[in-house]
Design a protein around this motif. Structure first.
Motif, mmCIF file in Angstrom:
data_model
loop_
_atom_site.group_PDB
_atom_site.id
_atom_site.type_symbol
_atom_site.label_atom_id
_atom_site.label_comp_id
_atom_site.label_asym_id
_atom_site.label_seq_id
_atom_site.Cartn_x
_atom_site.Cartn_y
_atom_site.Cartn_z
ATOM 1 N N LYS A 1 0.833 -1.207 0.000
ATOM 2 C CA LYS A 1 0.000 0.000 0.000
ATOM 3 C C LYS A 1 0.861 1.249 0.000
ATOM 4 O O LYS A 1 0.676 2.157 -0.798
ATOM 5 C CB LYS A 1 -0.903 0.026 1.238
ATOM 6 C CG LYS A 1 -1.897 -1.091 1.298
ATOM 7 C CD LYS A 1 -2.771 -0.989 2.524
ATOM 8 C CE LYS A 1 -2.000 -1.166 3.820
ATOM 9 N NZ LYS A 1 -1.403 -2.498 3.996
ATOM 10 N N SER A 2 1.808 1.255 0.941
ATOM 11 C CA SER A 2 2.668 2.432 1.031
ATOM 12 C C SER A 2 3.488 2.564 -0.245
ATOM 13 O O SER A 2 3.684 3.665 -0.752
ATOM 14 C CB SER A 2 3.591 2.313 2.235
ATOM 15 O OG SER A 2 2.833 2.089 3.404
ATOM 16 N N THR A 3 3.936 1.434 -0.769
ATOM 17 C CA THR A 3 4.709 1.469 -2.003
ATOM 18 C C THR A 3 3.881 2.084 -3.127
ATOM 19 O O THR A 3 4.363 2.887 -3.916
ATOM 20 C CB THR A 3 5.124 0.036 -2.401
ATOM 21 O OG1 THR A 3 5.687 -0.602 -1.267
ATOM 22 C CG2 THR A 3 6.116 0.056 -3.525
ATOM 23 N N THR B 1 3.702 0.425 8.277
ATOM 24 C CA THR B 1 2.785 1.469 8.694
ATOM 25 C C THR B 1 1.991 0.993 9.894
ATOM 26 O O THR B 1 1.513 -0.120 9.923
ATOM 27 C CB THR B 1 1.832 1.786 7.538
ATOM 28 O OG1 THR B 1 2.583 1.843 6.347
ATOM 29 C CG2 THR B 1 1.124 3.087 7.774
ATOM 30 N N ASN C 1 -0.162 -7.368 -8.579
ATOM 31 C CA ASN C 1 0.475 -8.568 -9.111
ATOM 32 C C ASN C 1 -0.329 -9.261 -10.195
ATOM 33 O O ASN C 1 -0.345 -10.475 -10.304
ATOM 34 C CB ASN C 1 0.756 -9.600 -8.003
ATOM 35 C CG ASN C 1 1.708 -9.033 -6.998
ATOM 36 O OD1 ASN C 1 2.437 -8.078 -7.299
ATOM 37 N ND2 ASN C 1 1.709 -9.591 -5.817
HETATM 38 N N1 LIG Z 1 7.220 -8.922 -4.746
HETATM 39 C C1 LIG Z 1 6.567 -7.807 -4.542
HETATM 40 N N2 LIG Z 1 6.873 -7.060 -3.495
HETATM 41 C C2 LIG Z 1 6.213 -5.913 -3.288
HETATM 42 C C3 LIG Z 1 5.202 -5.490 -4.151
HETATM 43 N N3 LIG Z 1 4.711 -4.315 -3.705
HETATM 44 C C4 LIG Z 1 5.407 -4.027 -2.591
HETATM 45 N N4 LIG Z 1 6.312 -4.970 -2.344
HETATM 46 C C5 LIG Z 1 7.241 -5.017 -1.245
HETATM 47 O O1 LIG Z 1 6.530 -5.448 -0.112
HETATM 48 C C6 LIG Z 1 7.031 -4.822 1.042
HETATM 49 C C7 LIG Z 1 5.923 -4.165 1.817
HETATM 50 O O2 LIG Z 1 5.435 -3.053 1.121
HETATM 51 P P1 LIG Z 1 4.710 -1.869 1.831
HETATM 52 O O3 LIG Z 1 4.436 -0.852 0.785
HETATM 53 O O4 LIG Z 1 5.405 -1.449 3.037
HETATM 54 O O5 LIG Z 1 3.372 -2.586 2.215
HETATM 55 P P2 LIG Z 1 2.178 -2.009 3.077
HETATM 56 O O6 LIG Z 1 0.951 -2.599 2.534
HETATM 57 O O7 LIG Z 1 2.254 -0.553 3.180
HETATM 58 O O8 LIG Z 1 2.503 -2.681 4.465
HETATM 59 P P3 LIG Z 1 1.866 -2.301 5.896
HETATM 60 O O9 LIG Z 1 1.820 -0.849 5.960
HETATM 61 O O10 LIG Z 1 2.786 -2.916 6.864
HETATM 62 O O11 LIG Z 1 0.529 -2.938 5.931
HETATM 63 C C8 LIG Z 1 8.071 -3.838 0.565
HETATM 64 O O12 LIG Z 1 9.325 -4.387 0.800
HETATM 65 C C9 LIG Z 1 7.811 -3.692 -0.899
HETATM 66 O O13 LIG Z 1 9.000 -3.431 -1.606
HETATM 67 C C10 LIG Z 1 4.910 -6.315 -5.282
HETATM 68 O O14 LIG Z 1 4.052 -6.006 -6.085
HETATM 69 N N5 LIG Z 1 5.609 -7.442 -5.422
#
Ligand SMILES: Nc1nc2c(ncn2[C@@H]2O[C@H](COP(=O)(O)OP(=O)(O)OP(=O)(O)O)[C@@H](O)[C@H]2O)c(=O)[nH]1
Ligand SMILES: [Mg+2]
Ligand SMILES: [Zn+2]
Ligand SMILES: [Zn+2]
Length: 1627
Positions: free
Chosen positions: A684-686, A704, A805
């Motif tokens: 999500k953050s990404t 987060t 994905n």
């Molecule tokens: N393989 C893969 N990794 C991903 C993808 N999108 C994000 N990531 C990785 O997954 C990890 C978590 O990403 P975040 O953006 O922190 O995820 P989030 O949903 O914000 O996580 P929380 O805030 O903890 O719920 C990071 O290391 C990203 O680089 C994807 O599409 N594929």
């Protein structure tokens, strides 16, 4: 060490020259200038001018060089370092459009835009400028050929990518540089290690810029243990291999390197090379640039090219021109690999004489022509450098690239194996300094900031302990506070404690915790932190925060990285690892430490001191903290909105920060809000970071928690279209699957968070990773609930689903089926959720969110292209996110912005509602309340317009009916009425539509009320139509009934007039002068004789009593049994309603009354109900009697509609009384109808008497006599008749007109006057009553307000009108106004008749003239010319004179009536006697539905006619509604707004004596919405009242006084007033 010593040889002399240039004559330099390459211009120029003058002028020439390029790129004003990150992140038209790049000036911005979205194709941005030119030219062949021929166009419009990059770095500030580096590194591009500035021949080590790059990899040494290294790239030690070029080289060094670093299946351009698009354009400023790239292993033997990490460095340009760069590379690298085609002797000497080279040297020779000379010099060099055979690599003609690459890899592996010398980039800065190379971290701001940050972070050892010591406020205390704040709303643990007491206790506990918080001295760390971020220099502040973040990241990475991985792993096998997971989660939470914790502490410092008195010195010290928070937000830092650890919002802190922010942006704070929701760690953050280029915490080191918000500016060019100044992006903590949530007890937390953010946002992005689609379903449930709740508030946010994905190009088409399935599932979930929330189960998904399956679903391929860590970001990812972003902005264009204060208000009220469990019914928002109030005010105006119009129409119609002597056609009038109300209804509905379209007063917030108000208008129409129809029918029936009388009277009159004329003839014939007496005698004789012969059959007397009875019977026909018997025996109604009406046991529902409520409650219940019923019955009786008396007061006859209306009125009232049976209804109706029957009978008989034909005729006797005598004497009658017409006909008509119009005018004046706000809505009305009650402050007033509410209101309104119109003789003013209107009309009618008189024969006689005037006025006034004796006017009497006299008398009439009206009169009496009673009309308006809260009896304030829900602004302690304890008989102090959220239960007759939870009060009172008070203080008013009049109420209610909680006793009258001012939003 200086460069000239380190590099020997011919070129070294050049370097020496540089040192000595001041002494060298200019002529010598020209020589150099001729045969050196472009870059040696530096020398030349320097020498040229240096010899003569100051060094300043030396740079002129060179700068032009750089400047040229910058100008070409349009960056000249940004040099050096003037582009900031926030300018790049702002969203403008260009951010969302893809026009081809027409000029180089657009290139840098486009490049940045794409780089910020980590688009790997960013490098091909370069050529598109050239391409577009070609493209457009391609359209015809000729121009293409021309283009090839000319070949000159290329220079002007193309640029080498490296130059662009260098230019951008030179023009960016350090923070943007950092960001560019990070994004480039995500794309797996090499980044600048040394950035040259060709204007100064200096270069800079880009240490700071690289600091943000964090890499995670698994070297083969950790492969088995599954360990990994995650660290900042600048602090990771690894061997460094440098690649440099000597002279010209036909081999592309960069291309070879790319191949070395790429997997065979997946080639990737790490370095820009000459075979790339525009790579062949000559470089202008980027020679001397040193780039660095990395190879990082993933720990899989057959995939990894190198088993351990290695840094690969690439020097651009000929190494001899860049001594400094070359020197430092030789110092720091493990190996330096030199590429060349041929070696000149000088070059050979130069290299071999260079001592002190730490690095191993390798030579890569690519001899296109293997000349003897070349071989020899190579041999020579090798021996001089003592190189072994393995250190020389030939790229032979016949070896292809692949072979050569593997040879190179082998060599590199060898280097790495033997490498003792691993280096970090951070470590290079020392060498750099020695060599006179600057480091970008050298600036004082950065250094100061570094020190400040280190001062804080260096003391951190054990994070948990550190937090306890240095950040104590947010620990236990704040978490405890958060719990109490929730308990305050939920009251789960109250047990049997008295609730108000319990609440008071909670409050003081909170107070205590706050005091405890403020007793802490500010910790050292916080002092440092606050000092640092209050730094004047914005730059230093930013450096500081960056340093803090990086330092803290390092700390937490060490610990968290492992924990997080373990957590993820354990989550896969959820059921087995429950305890471990829970423990891990706690550990993660405890061990994380980021800037947000420091900011949080700041917030707590502020909040704690907020509870101190405002002049407290300690408090004032913290008053500026919010301003700091606001600054950070403006700088683009994320700010914590929800504290994920305490699961709470620091509301006061938030208020402080956002208010300050609002000030700082000069109130230009229109916001649109975008949020993201989804499962944990699904990127999500990404996603947000990619989309907006921002920096929410991502990756394994951090995640987060809670929710963070971040501001993104909108550029001027988009502001208007988007209609906003900022986009607020909210990133949230991942939602957990139910199992996980259960064991962490976080389901509630997730639910709260989702509800809040959905409520705040304009667009909610639901992030779904395809891998965990089962989890997804559970999470969607939470989301759907959140949306459902919003729908109930009338908010319908847009929702976008992002499926992560899903890479396929055809994803969208292929997934059509899935989409439908998703929609189906979502619909099911919505319905399930609706059932759970006890809402309409037929609701559809699209009812709760803006969702369109086609356009609200996005398919985004995986983030990485290949296997991390060497995988670059997938172009598809970036592109899809970009498409998504464009569409988001498009959607945002149709959203309505909110300002910061509004956003704040939403946050506060949503959070408040979230804290209560029963979200929907607990929602209260002052913005919504205000919008609703605005709507009610408007509706009130429309309603009155409608009513006024119809009242006036009715008055006109009645007048016209009265004025016709023929039968009036009912049909005609009724159909015209129908037409009139229908158009009025349409007009009113149109007004409503317009109002909603105008978007005024936040109509979007009250969308859900639109239907209610539409229904209200329809009901209003029906009501008006009914009542007007009744009046009209009565008037027509009356008129038609009167016609008989009129006819008889007319006949009699005609006979008499004839007789008079005959007598006149007889008398004249006698030819003698008869005296007055004689004439009179003759007349009397004639009169008596004539009258004797006439037939005076008058009106027939009817049995009105029977009519009333029959109607009553008909209405009650549905009843059977005993009731019917009673009714049948009651045929003589006159016997009823004589004595007092008494409610008895037999009036109650038998079942209910016998119900087994044996205890005290039962007895008192019954007693209460009986008393209540008695009060109610009296009220109905009073109203009924009033109705009857009003009718009786008119001069007309009884009409059957009177009885009908009376019965309808009683029915309306009876609906409100529950638990009473048919017996009661019959008895009450008999009672009232008995009275009515007697009165109506009387009325009827009076009417007959008044209209007795003989009497009527006798009345005109003197008139006829006088006329007779006048005629006899042939007197001029014009004067007399004019006077009589005025006095006898017009004057009474005018008086009646004024009387009739006055009521409407009074209401109008009240509703538009200075005090009109009071009556504009029911809430304002309540407020003004409460205010006045408080001013007078007597128990009698309060008792009567509470117990006899409608009587009280009636009297109150009456008093208001009295007061209003007693002042300044205001009533006379109104009367005079009406008088003026009507006299003008009369005068106009006279004028008109006079003018027509010249043409029309009829008008030439007085009687004709009078008739004409009357007919003109027939819709305005009722003029009766009956006893004017028009027939007895001489024909020759002069009309002209009559008119003259009439005008005189009209003036006279006006004067005398004015005098009459101006006289002070008894206004009260006047008001009571008005046919249209303003007090009743106003009462109806403000009284509304008249429903009372089932618990505290506060009246409903909802607007409109048929609202779906009753609500009131403030509820009262229930004791005031006479509730008491069943045990102690003491009045109850609990307020229903508290009760309905507690765990308590209640019972009364409605629950049939069963205990029922207050929370579910809607089961019994479904149409009541009892919202919690917006603040604890809201009920202060009523607490004060109960406290003050406790004894009096106890006496009144036959109860014991309430136990007043201590705190209530301190509430002052002022506080009481303040509380209602706040609740009712009255300033
Ligand atoms: N393989 C893969 N990794 C991903 C993808 N999108 C994000 N990531 C990785 O997954 C990890 C978590 O990403 P975040 O953006 O922190 O995820 P989030 O949903 O914000 O996580 P929380 O805030 O903890 O719920 C990071 O290391 C990203 O680089 C994807 O599409 N594929
Ligand atoms: Mg996140
Ligand atoms: Zn109440
Ligand atoms: Zn109501």
């Amino acid at each position: 060490m200086s460069s000239e010593k380190s590099v020997p040889g011919e070129r070294a002399q050049e370097a020496e020259l540089q040192v000595e240039m001041k002494k060298t004559p200019a002529s010598q330099i020209t020589h150099f200038a001729e045969d050196t390459r472009e870059y040696s211009f530096t020398f030349t120029t320097v020498l040229e001018n240096g010899t003569q003058s100051t060094p300043v002028s030396t740079s002129v020439c060179t700068k032009t060089h750089l400047e040229d390029l910058l100008c070409k790129l349009g960056l000249e004003n940004y040099f050096p370092g003037k582009i900031t990150l926030s300018t790049v992140l702002e969203i403008g038209t260009e951010s969302i459009t893809d026009e081809p790049i027409q000029s180089l000036k657009k290139l840098p911005w486009c490049f940045l835009k794409r780089l910020m979205m980590v688009n790997v194709t960013v490098l091909s941005t370069m050529c598109s400028a050239a391409e577009t030119d070609t493209d457009s030219a391609l359209q015809d062949l000729d121009s293409v050929l021309e283009l090839i021929g000319s070949n000159d166009d290329q220079d002007s419009n193309t640029i080498n990518p490296l130059d662009l990059l260098a230019a951008l770095f030179l023009c960016s500030d350090s923070f943007l540089q950092q960001e560019i580096m990070s994004k480039m590194s995500m794309c797996q591009f090499a980044v600048p290690l040394f950035l040259p500035d060709c204007s100064t021949s200096q270069c800079t080590l880009m240490l700071w810029a690289m600091r943000d790059i964090v890499k995670k990899f698994r070297p083969c040494s950790l492969a088995d243990s599954k360990g990994f290294v995650e660290d900042s790239i600048v602090t990771t030690a690894m061997p460094m291999i440098s690649f440099v070029r000597l002279g010209d080289c036909s081999l592309s060094k960069s291309q070879i390197l790319n191949q070395v670093l790429s997997n065979p299946q997946q080639y990737h351009d790490v370095f820009i090379h000459r075979n790339m698009e525009s790579g062949n354009v000559p470089r202008e400023i980027s020679n001397g640039l040193v780039e660095i790239g990395w190879y990082l292993p993933c720990g899989k033997k057959n995939l990894d090219i190198f088993p351990e990490p290695v840094a690969v460095v690439n020097l651009r340009g000929d190494l001899f021109s860049f001594q400094k760069q070359f020197s430092i590379l030789c110092q720091t690298s493990s190996a330096v690999i030199i590429f060349f085609d041929s070696i000149a002797e000088s070059e050979c000497n130069l290299l071999s004489s260079a001592g002190n080279i730490k690095a191993q040297l390798f030579l890569v020779a690519n001899f296109p022509n293997k000349t003897e000379k070349n071989i020899n010099s190579l041999k020579d060099l090798a021996s001089k450098l003592k190189l072994s055979g393995s250190q020389i690599l030939f790229k032979k003609q016949q070896t292809n690239d692949a072979q050569f690459v593997s040879k190179l890899r082998l060599t590199m592996n060898g280097i790495m194996e033997n490498c003792q010398h691993k280096i970090t980039i951070e470590g290079m800065s020392a060498e750099a300094h020695e060599l006179g190379i600057s480091v970008d971290e050298d600036c004082t701001e950065c250094q100061n900031a570094k020190r400040s940050a280190a001062q804080i972070t260096s003391t951190i050892d054990d994070v948990v302990r550190y937090k306890e010591d240095q950040l104590p406020l947010q620990g236990k205390l704040w978490k405890e506070l958060a719990k109490i704040e929730k308990e305050e709303c939920r009251l789960r643990k109250a047990g049997d404690k008295p609730l108000e007491q319990y609440k008071a206790n909670l409050q003081s506990e909170k107070q205590k915790l706050r005091q405890q918080q403020s007793r802490y001295d500010m910790s050292e760390a916080m002092q440092c932190f606050i000092t640092a971020i209050s730094n004047e220099s914005k730059e230093e502040r930013s450096y500081f925060l960056k340093w803090m973040r990086m330092n803290l990241d390092v700390k937490s990475r060490k610990k968290l990285s492992g924990l997080r991985d373990e957590y993820k792993e354990k989550c896969c096998k959820l059921s087995e690892n429950k305890e471990i997971i829970a423990a891990l989660d706690r550990q993660i939470s405890n061990s994380s430490l980021g800037i947000e914790h420091f900011m949080r502490e700041m917030g707590q410092l502020y909040e704690a001191t907020c509870s101190l008195p405002s002049n407290n010195a300690y408090r004032q010290q913290f008053q500026d903290l919010p301003s700091l928070g606001a600054d950070l937000l403006l700088d683009g830092f994320p700010l914590e909105l929800v504290d994920g650890d305490a699961s709470n919002i620091p509301v006061r802190w938030m208020t402080g920060v956002l208010t300050k922010l609002h000030e700082k942006v000069q109130h230009k704070s229109r916001l649109l809000v975008v949020t993201v929701l989804g499962v944990q760690s699904t990127g999500k953050s990404t996603l947000l970071n990619t989309m907006f280029g921002v920096q929410f915490a991502v990756s394994s080191g951090r995640c987060t928690r809670g929710a963070f918000m971040l501001l993104i500016g909108i550029k001027e060019d988009l502001k208007e279209e988007l209609n906003c100044d900022f986009i607020l992006v909210i990133d949230t903590e991942g939602l957990k699957s139910p199992e996980l949530a259960e064991l962490e007890d976080s389901y509630e937390h997730d639910n709260e968070l989702a509800t809040l953010v959905v409520g705040l946002s304009d667009i909610t992005i639901i992030n779904i990773a395809m891998e965990n689609s089962t989890e997804m379903k559970d999470i969607l449930q939470i989301v759907v609930h959140a949306f459902l709740r919003m729908e109930k508030l009338g908010k319908k946010p847009n929702c976008q689903f992002v499926h992560q994905n899903v890479g396929d190009v055809s994803a969208h088409d292929n997934n059509a089926r899935d989409r439908n399935k998703l929609l189906e599932q979502l619909n099911e979930m919505t319905q399930a959720a609706a059932r759970m929330e006890k809402l309409d189960p037929n609701i559809k998904l699209t009812d709760v969110m803006e969702y369109d399956p086609e356009h609200s679903n996005w398919y985004i391929p995986g983030l990485w292209h290949g296997i991390p860590p060497m995988a670059p970001v997938n172009t598809g990812y970036s592109e899809s996110v970009y498409e998504f972003k464009k569409s988001l902005i498009e959607v945002l264009k149709s959203c309505k912005y909110q300002t910061l204060p509004e956003f704040l208000e939403w946050t506060r009220s949503l959070w408040k509602a979230v804290k209560h469990e029963n979200f929907i019914f607990s929602f209260r928002n002052s913005l919504v309340a205000e919008a609703y109030s605005n709507l009610c005010v408007e509706y009130g105006k429309w309603e009155w317009d409608f009513q006024k119009h119809m009242y006036n129409w009715l008055a006109t119609a009645e007048t016209r009916i009265s004025n016709t002597s023929n039968q009036s056609s009912k049909l005609e009038f009724l159909s015209s009425l129908k037409k009139e109300v229908t158009t009025q209804e349409e007009t009113t509905l149109e007004k409503l539509t317009k109002y909603y379209e105008s978007k005024e007063g936040h109509v979007n917030l009250v969308k859900s009320y639109r239907a209610t108000f539409e229904i209200s208008i329809k009901t209003l129409r029906i009501e008006i139509e009914n009542s007007v129809t009744n009046k009209l029918t009565a008037a027509i029936d009356f008129q038609n009934g009167m016609k008989k009388v009129h006819d008889v009277n007319g006949k009699h009159k005609a006979i008499l007039e004839e007789k008079v004329l005959k007598l006149l003839g007889d008398c004249r014939e006698r030819n003698e002068d008869l005296s007055e007496e004689q004439l009179e005698k003759e007349f009397e004789k004639m009169w008596d004789e004539t009258v004797k012969k006439l037939d005076f059959k008058g009106l027939e007397k009817r049995d009105i009593v029977l009519d009333v009875y029959n109607q009553l019977r008909k209405q009650l026909d549905r009843h059977v049994g005993a009731v019917k018997m009673v009714l049948n025996q009651a045929s003589d109604l006159t016997k009823y309603g004589v004595n007092m009406f008494n409610v008895t046991d037999k009036h109650f529902d038998r079942a209910w009354f016998k119900m087994n409520i044996t205890d005290v409650i039962g007895i008192t219940e019954k007693k209460f109900k009986k008393e209540e019923a008695n009060i109610m019955a009296q009220c109905v009786i009073t109203q009924g009697n009033q109705f009857v008396s009003d009718r009786k007061h008119t001069t007309s006859d009884y009409h059957e509609t009177y009885t009908r209306e009376l019965l309808e009125m009683i029915d309306g009232k009876l609906k409100e009384i529950k638990k009473l049976n048919a017996q009661f209804e019959v008895d009450l109706k008999l009672h009232i109808c008995g009275f009515a029957a007697r009165e109506f009978q009387q009325m009827h008989e009076d009417f007959i008497k008044v209209n007795d034909p003989l009497k009527h005729l006798e009345k005109s006797r003197p008139q006829y006599c006088a006329d007779f005598i006048d005629l006899y004497h042939e007197k001029d009658q014009s004067l007399k008749k004019a006077e009589e017409f005025t006095e006898r006909c017009l004057k009474p008509a005018v008086r009646e007109y004024v009387n009739k119009a006055l009521g409407i005018e009074i209401v109008d004046a009240m509703l538009t006057g200075a005090d009109s706000v009071k009556y504009s809505t029911r809430s304002y009305f309540q407020h003004s009553i409460l205010k006045q009650l408080l001013e007078e402050n007597t128990s009698e007033n309060y008792v009567s307000y509470i117990r006899k509410y409608d009587g009280f209101v009636k009297k109150w309104i009456f008093d208001c009108i009295l007061k209003e119109f007693s002042e300044d003789n205001a009533l006379s003013g109104l009367e005079l106004k009406c008088l003026e209107t009507i006299t003008q009309k009369i005068q106009a009618a006279v004028k008109r008749a006079e003018n027509e008189g010249t043409s029309t024969r009829d008008i030439k006689t007085i009687s004709g003239f009078v008739e004409n005037v009357c007919s003109v006025l027939s819709s305005d006034i009722v003029v009766s010319t009956d006893n004017l004796g028009l027939k007895l006017i001489q024909d020759k009497a002069s009309v002209k004179e009559f008119i003259g006299h009439l005008q005189y008398y009209l003036e006279q009439m006006k004067t005398s009536l004015s005098g009459e009206f101006s006289q002070r009169c008894d206004i009260q009496k006047k008001l009571i006697n008005l046919p249209f009673k303003p007090q009743d009309e106003l009462f109806r308006k403000v009284f509304g539905c008249g429903k009372l809260c089932p618990f505290c009896m506060v009246p409903c304030e909802a607007g409109g006619k048929d609202h779906k829900e009753h609500h009131a602004s403030v509820h009262r302690p229930k004791g005031l509604g006479r509730w008491r304890s069943s045990v102690s008989n003491k009045l109850s102090v609990s307020v229903c707004t508290t009760r309905v959220y507690s765990e308590n239960t209640f019972r009364n007759s409605d629950t049939e004596g069963e205990y029922h939870p207050y929370k579910d009060y809607r089961k019994f009172y479904p149409d009541w919405n009892i919202a919690p008070d917006p603040s604890i203080e809201a009920s202060d008013y009523w607490k004060y009242v109960l406290t003050t009049f406790n004894e009096e109420f106890a006496v009144e209610y036959h109860a014991k006084p309430a136990d007043i909680p201590e705190q209530w006793k301190s509430i002052t009258k002022e506080q009481a007033l303040k509380s209602i001012n706040e609740v009712f939003n009255v300033k």
